[in-house]
Write a protein that holds these residues in place. Sequence first.
Motif, PDB file in Angstrom:
ATOM      1  N   GLU A  52       5.504  19.299 -69.886  1.00 40.71           N
ATOM      2  CA  GLU A  52       5.437  18.425 -68.707  1.00 40.71           C
ATOM      3  C   GLU A  52       6.177  17.135 -69.011  1.00 40.71           C
ATOM      4  O   GLU A  52       5.601  16.192 -69.559  1.00 40.71           O
ATOM      5  N   PRO A  53       7.479  17.057 -68.682  1.00 41.39           N
ATOM      6  CA  PRO A  53       8.241  15.826 -68.939  1.00 41.39           C
ATOM      7  C   PRO A  53       7.693  14.661 -68.125  1.00 41.39           C
ATOM      8  O   PRO A  53       7.191  14.833 -67.007  1.00 41.39           O
ATOM      9  N   GLU A  54       7.772  13.474 -68.722  1.00 37.28           N
ATOM     10  CA  GLU A  54       7.196  12.289 -68.081  1.00 37.28           C
ATOM     11  C   GLU A  54       7.957  11.879 -66.819  1.00 37.28           C
ATOM     12  O   GLU A  54       7.370  11.373 -65.870  1.00 37.28           O
ATOM     13  N   ASN A  55       9.275  12.086 -66.795  1.00 40.79           N
ATOM     14  CA  ASN A  55      10.093  11.664 -65.657  1.00 40.79           C
ATOM     15  C   ASN A  55      11.364  12.502 -65.620  1.00 40.79           C
ATOM     16  O   ASN A  55      11.566  13.399 -66.451  1.00 40.79           O
ATOM     17  N   GLU A  56      12.235  12.221 -64.651  1.00 42.66           N
ATOM     18  CA  GLU A  56      13.471  12.985 -64.488  1.00 42.66           C
ATOM     19  C   GLU A  56      14.407  12.812 -65.683  1.00 42.66           C
ATOM     20  O   GLU A  56      15.104  13.755 -66.079  1.00 42.66           O
ATOM     21  N   GLU A  57      14.408  11.624 -66.259  1.00 41.75           N
ATOM     22  CA  GLU A  57      15.265  11.376 -67.420  1.00 41.75           C
ATOM     23  C   GLU A  57      14.809  12.232 -68.610  1.00 41.75           C
ATOM     24  O   GLU A  57      15.634  12.816 -69.322  1.00 41.75           O
ATOM     25  N   ALA A  58      13.487  12.321 -68.793  1.00 46.81           N
ATOM     26  CA  ALA A  58      12.951  13.139 -69.884  1.00 46.81           C
ATOM     27  C   ALA A  58      13.244  14.613 -69.634  1.00 46.81           C
ATOM     28  O   ALA A  58      13.529  15.363 -70.566  1.00 46.81           O
ATOM     29  N   TYR A  59      13.200  15.040 -68.356  1.00 51.74           N
ATOM     30  CA  TYR A  59      13.481  16.434 -68.025  1.00 51.74           C
ATOM     31  C   TYR A  59      14.949  16.774 -68.286  1.00 51.74           C
ATOM     32  O   TYR A  59      15.273  17.840 -68.809  1.00 51.74           O
ATOM     33  N   ALA A  60      15.850  15.845 -67.943  1.00 53.70           N
ATOM     34  CA  ALA A  60      17.278  16.060 -68.188  1.00 53.70           C
ATOM     35  C   ALA A  60      17.557  16.174 -69.685  1.00 53.70           C
ATOM     36  O   ALA A  60      18.365  16.999 -70.127  1.00 53.70           O
ATOM     37  N   LYS A  61      16.865  15.350 -70.479  1.00 56.51           N
ATOM     38  CA  LYS A  61      17.038  15.403 -71.927  1.00 56.51           C
ATOM     39  C   LYS A  61      16.485  16.719 -72.480  1.00 56.51           C
ATOM     40  O   LYS A  61      17.044  17.312 -73.404  1.00 56.51           O
ATOM     41  N   MET A  62      15.391  17.183 -71.890  1.00 56.61           N
ATOM     42  CA  MET A  62      14.756  18.429 -72.326  1.00 56.61           C
ATOM     43  C   MET A  62      15.700  19.620 -72.123  1.00 56.61           C
ATOM     44  O   MET A  62      15.775  20.521 -72.962  1.00 56.61           O
ATOM     45  N   GLN A  63      16.431  19.632 -71.003  1.00 51.19           N
ATOM     46  CA  GLN A  63      17.315  20.747 -70.692  1.00 51.19           C
ATOM     47  C   GLN A  63      18.524  20.829 -71.620  1.00 51.19           C
ATOM     48  O   GLN A  63      19.209  21.844 -71.640  1.00 51.19           O
TER      49      GLN A  63
END
Length: 373
Positions: free
Chosen positions: A200-211
């Motif tokens: 569960e990424p904290e925000n969109e920036e964290a999700y982009a980094k996760m991908q």
Amino acid sequence: MSFIVSRNFLFSLADTDNDFGPGFVVVAKSESGDESFEPTTLSRDNTPRAARQYAVQQVHIGKKKGIQGHHNSCYMDSLFYSLFLFSDALDSICKIDLCKNVDIRNSSAFEMQNNLLTLIVNPLRGENCFMPAGNVMRLRKQLETFLPGVLKEEKDAEELLAVLFSKNFVGGDGHPPLLHLRNVMLEEDQDLFVYQVFVEPENEEAYAKMQKSIPCVRNILAQSFVLQGQFFRQNPTCFLIQLPRFGKEKVFPGIFLPTEIDISNISLSSPQKCSICSVAAAKLRCKSCSLSRSERVMGARKNFSIFQYCEQCFDVIHKSKKNHVKDEIPTGEQSLNGFKYILDSVICIKTSHYVSFARTKLNSPEAFPRMKC
């Protein structure tokens, strides 16, 4: 390092007496139009043959080796190859003595279980290491009642697993759950067959980094347990894990798979020590402290730390962090099983095709294939 885009994989309890080298072998398939499509003769042996003990031999290489594919059977072939060729961790699925009721021996459950053993598991572990498509087709016809469309359609491997563990297949009340968890958030016990990893990424920036990152399965597994407030209340004998995904979209471009994982930091059978003083027993696990550092450990070589504290250290650290979410750590019991698990197999998808990788005993680390699916 080997990076494999994987969806399901099996860890079994480590045997400290053996020293297995890492390695993966892809499923070998014959042409679907081969003359050996017809099923083999039913064996009279109602016990599973011994697993291959991870030793790759000439018998596993070349034509007519492995499982012959037919009519979108790759998901089923890969699952059977992963579960049974080199591992006996789940032989209980096809052990006839699981059917204790005499009446069950005349049921469809007994017949399916016997066919899995005599038509699939034992031929796969036999001298030729080959199972014709007709063997799988016979079982697919029986499974059609419980998994509609299985004869011609491609299903998810987890759908097939659910049937294999159900009372429709093994009889009685079904197969006993493999995983026994305690959810401290919901204050309830959870019994599962497969563990679904959640991120569960904290925000969109964290999700982009996760991908864009390639994390270690050890790290995202620990994160998932913290995120959901879970602990093992008993150490499992084998551990089936399903990686996160959003529909058909992959969350990560790849996953780093270590050949061994340790679950002592998420098991109640292991005494948890305070992360600060390292002396007192940990009583509280801080979800906020742990997850706030989660995006820093997305690399395969970094470690995810679970922050847990004794009551005194928790109060000191959280004087200015009143909004942090904490979970109490329940008292656990001693487990008969250890805490280290070795990677047995991986099931992954290359485009729309399922592929299996199975651990083998190899002498040289260079034999560990470096590949992406």
